[in-house]
Design a protein around this motif. Structure first.
Motif, short mmCIF file in Angstrom:
data_model
loop_
_atom_site.label_atom_id
_atom_site.label_comp_id
_atom_site.label_asym_id
_atom_site.label_seq_id
_atom_site.Cartn_x
_atom_site.Cartn_y
_atom_site.Cartn_z
N GLY A 81 20.58 -9.20 12.80
CA GLY A 81 19.83 -8.39 11.87
C GLY A 81 20.63 -8.04 10.63
N THR A 82 21.91 -7.71 10.82
CA THR A 82 22.78 -7.39 9.70
C THR A 82 22.94 -8.57 8.75
OG1 THR A 82 24.04 -5.65 10.81
CG2 THR A 82 25.19 -6.88 9.11
N VAL A 83 23.17 -9.75 9.31
CA VAL A 83 23.34 -10.95 8.47
C VAL A 83 22.10 -11.19 7.63
CG1 VAL A 83 23.61 -13.46 8.53
CG2 VAL A 83 25.03 -12.02 10.00
N THR A 84 20.93 -11.02 8.23
CA THR A 84 19.68 -11.20 7.49
C THR A 84 19.58 -10.22 6.34
OG1 THR A 84 18.53 -12.04 9.44
CG2 THR A 84 17.17 -11.16 7.67
N VAL A 85 19.94 -8.98 6.59
CA VAL A 85 19.82 -7.94 5.56
C VAL A 85 20.77 -8.19 4.40
CG1 VAL A 85 20.19 -5.48 5.08
CG2 VAL A 85 18.92 -6.18 7.13
N VAL A 131 17.94 0.60 3.58
CA VAL A 131 19.06 1.14 4.35
C VAL A 131 18.79 0.76 5.81
CG1 VAL A 131 20.35 3.20 5.04
CG2 VAL A 131 19.35 3.05 2.74
N HIS A 132 19.61 -0.10 6.34
CA HIS A 132 19.41 -0.62 7.70
C HIS A 132 20.50 -0.10 8.62
CE1 HIS A 132 18.43 -3.45 10.90
NE2 HIS A 132 19.69 -3.82 10.94
N LEU A 133 20.10 0.44 9.77
CA LEU A 133 21.08 0.96 10.72
C LEU A 133 21.52 -0.15 11.67
CD1 LEU A 133 19.79 4.54 11.59
CD2 LEU A 133 21.11 3.72 9.64
N GLY A 134 22.77 -0.56 11.51
CA GLY A 134 23.37 -1.54 12.39
C GLY A 134 24.17 -0.85 13.48
N SER A 135 25.13 -1.57 14.06
CA SER A 135 25.88 -1.02 15.18
C SER A 135 27.33 -1.51 15.16
CB SER A 135 25.25 -1.45 16.51
OG SER A 135 26.08 -1.11 17.61
N ALA A 136 28.24 -0.61 15.56
CA ALA A 136 29.64 -1.00 15.69
C ALA A 136 29.83 -2.05 16.77
CB ALA A 136 30.49 0.23 16.01
N ALA A 137 28.83 -2.22 17.65
CA ALA A 137 28.91 -3.27 18.68
C ALA A 137 28.96 -4.66 18.06
CB ALA A 137 27.73 -3.17 19.63
N SER A 194 0.83 -1.21 0.00
CA SER A 194 0.00 0.00 0.00
C SER A 194 0.87 1.26 0.00
CB SER A 194 -0.92 -0.01 1.22
OG SER A 194 -1.64 1.20 1.32
N ALA A 195 1.96 1.23 0.76
CA ALA A 195 2.83 2.41 0.85
C ALA A 195 3.68 2.60 -0.41
CB ALA A 195 3.74 2.28 2.07
N ALA A 196 4.02 1.52 -1.08
CA ALA A 196 4.81 1.53 -2.32
C ALA A 196 6.07 2.38 -2.21
CB ALA A 196 3.95 2.02 -3.49
N PRO A 197 6.94 2.08 -1.24
CA PRO A 197 8.15 2.90 -1.08
C PRO A 197 9.21 2.58 -2.13
CG PRO A 197 8.21 1.08 0.46
CD PRO A 197 6.89 0.98 -0.25
N ASP A 198 9.97 3.60 -2.50
CA ASP A 198 11.16 3.39 -3.33
C ASP A 198 12.35 3.02 -2.46
OD1 ASP A 198 10.06 4.28 -5.96
OD2 ASP A 198 9.76 6.14 -4.84
N VAL A 199 12.35 3.52 -1.22
CA VAL A 199 13.42 3.27 -0.26
C VAL A 199 12.81 3.06 1.11
CG1 VAL A 199 15.52 4.17 0.83
CG2 VAL A 199 15.02 4.74 -1.56
N VAL A 200 13.37 2.13 1.87
CA VAL A 200 13.00 1.96 3.27
C VAL A 200 14.27 2.17 4.10
CG1 VAL A 200 12.17 0.37 5.05
CG2 VAL A 200 11.15 0.33 2.76
N ILE A 201 14.19 3.07 5.06
CA ILE A 201 15.29 3.28 6.01
C ILE A 201 14.84 2.72 7.36
CG2 ILE A 201 16.85 4.93 7.10
CD1 ILE A 201 16.33 6.86 4.82
N ASN A 202 15.50 1.69 7.83
CA ASN A 202 15.11 1.04 9.08
C ASN A 202 15.93 1.58 10.24
OD1 ASN A 202 13.91 -0.63 10.96
ND2 ASN A 202 15.28 -2.33 10.53
N CYS A 203 15.32 2.48 10.99
CA CYS A 203 15.96 3.05 12.19
C CYS A 203 15.43 2.40 13.46
CB CYS A 203 15.70 4.55 12.27
SG CYS A 203 16.29 5.50 10.85
N ALA A 204 14.52 1.44 13.32
CA ALA A 204 13.93 0.79 14.49
C ALA A 204 14.96 -0.14 15.12
CB ALA A 204 12.69 -0.01 14.08
#
Length: 309
Positions: free
Chosen positions: A138-142, A102-108, A57-67
């Motif tokens: 999460g990073t491996v999945t992405v 675009v997924h926000l990961g962590s240096a941890a 429904s949203a039909a995004p061109d880009v998704v930025i995952n900050c969650a």
């Protein structure tokens, strides 16, 4: 261009949204649990089918995952940081397979660093905490999703809006409570570790560049300040900016999340090459902006200098 920001009301997400609103020709959609979300969904509990319908429904061109979750028990961390990206990738493959993620990961995710060494994206990942482990999952999945996806491995964000769950936000809150009382004492844990701090506004800038970059990007890019800063120096700088006149004491206690990592420093060369990105703010800039935001949220009668003699 339609860009969906998941976690759009959070610390990182709100800054990303602010950057995106300044771009011409971009329609920003917010996703999360907020009543104001155009895509009302919780990645920690949503099914892939339900999310796919919402994405269609949203039909995004880009998704930025900050969650993401930085605190809580291991189950909560796994639900948000590991399950969430997995469900998102599955839904994107079904409903918007050409959208960039675009997924926000962590240096941890890297785990303990080697002193005087910057960590590049090719380094081994060996997280030592549930937080780092779930972010890595999460990073491996992405990166294995087959999507047009990039993970931004973010260092320690600092700047306006920093939450009290992180060290910079907690320090700012303690300094606000202490005011200019020369007898005030702030007791903290061990401050001997080194961390790579990056301004939250620079993180937002990197996310926007990744979202709008032409062509494929590397699977993982480090986003940090590019230098290791003693945590003790950050605390002292924050106290100086706040005009703190009391005493800071530290003991051997510390954060369970970061206590086993005494050195952290990211090599940010690849982000410069791929995105043309470099940090624009110094640590003092970040701390000054954080303190200004904290002061602005303080009732006028409680601000330093507003108190009755």
């Amino acid at each position: 261009m339609r860009i969906l920001v998941l976690g759009f009301t959070g610390y990182l997400g709100s800054h990303v949204v602010g950057r995106l609103h300044a771009l011409p020709g971009v329609r920003v959609l917010g996703g999360g649990r907020s009543p104001d979300a155009e895509l009302g969904i919780d990645l920690a509990t949503a099914s892939a089918d339900l999310l796919a319908k919402a994405l269609a429904s949203a039909a995004p061109d880009v998704v930025i995952n900050c969650a993401g979750a930085t605190g809580g028990d291991a189950v909560t961390l796994a639900e948000v940081n590991a399950r969430g990206p997995a469900v998102l990738c599955a839904a994107l493959r079904e409903a918007a397979p050409t959208a960039r993620l675009v997924h926000l990961g962590s240096a941890a995710e890297y785990g303990p660093g080697v002193r005087d060494t910057s960590v590049a994206e090719s380094a081994a990942t060996r997280p030592v905490t549930p937080y780092g482990a779930t972010k890595l999952a999460g990073t491996v999945t992405v990166i294995a999703s087959g999507l047009d996806a990039v993970v931004l491995r973010v260092g320690n964000p600092v700047g306006p809006g920093a939450p009290p769950t992180g060290l910079p936000g907690r320090i700012a809150g303690l300094l606000r409570e202490a005011g200019r009382d020369p007898d005030a004492v702030i007791r903290l844990g061990d401050l001997s570790a080194y961390r790579d701090f990056v301004d939250v506004r620079d993180v937002a800038g990197a996310a926007v560049r990744a979202a709008t970059a032409a062509g494929p990007l590397p699977r993982v890019l480090n986003i940090g300040g590019g230098r290791a800063v003693p945590v003790r120096d950050l605390v002292r700088a924050m106290a100086r900016i706040a005009g703190f006149q009391g005493r800071i004491e530290e003991d051997s206690g510390g954060s369970a999340r970061s206590g086993e990592v005494s050195w952290q420093c990211s090599d940010i060369t690849a982000a410069g090459d791929a995105l043309g990105w470099r940090p624009a703010h110094t640590l003092d800039d970040s701390l000054a902006a954080l303190w200004a935001a904290v002061r602005a949220d303080t009732p006028s009668g409680q601000r330093d200098g507003d108190r009755a003699p």
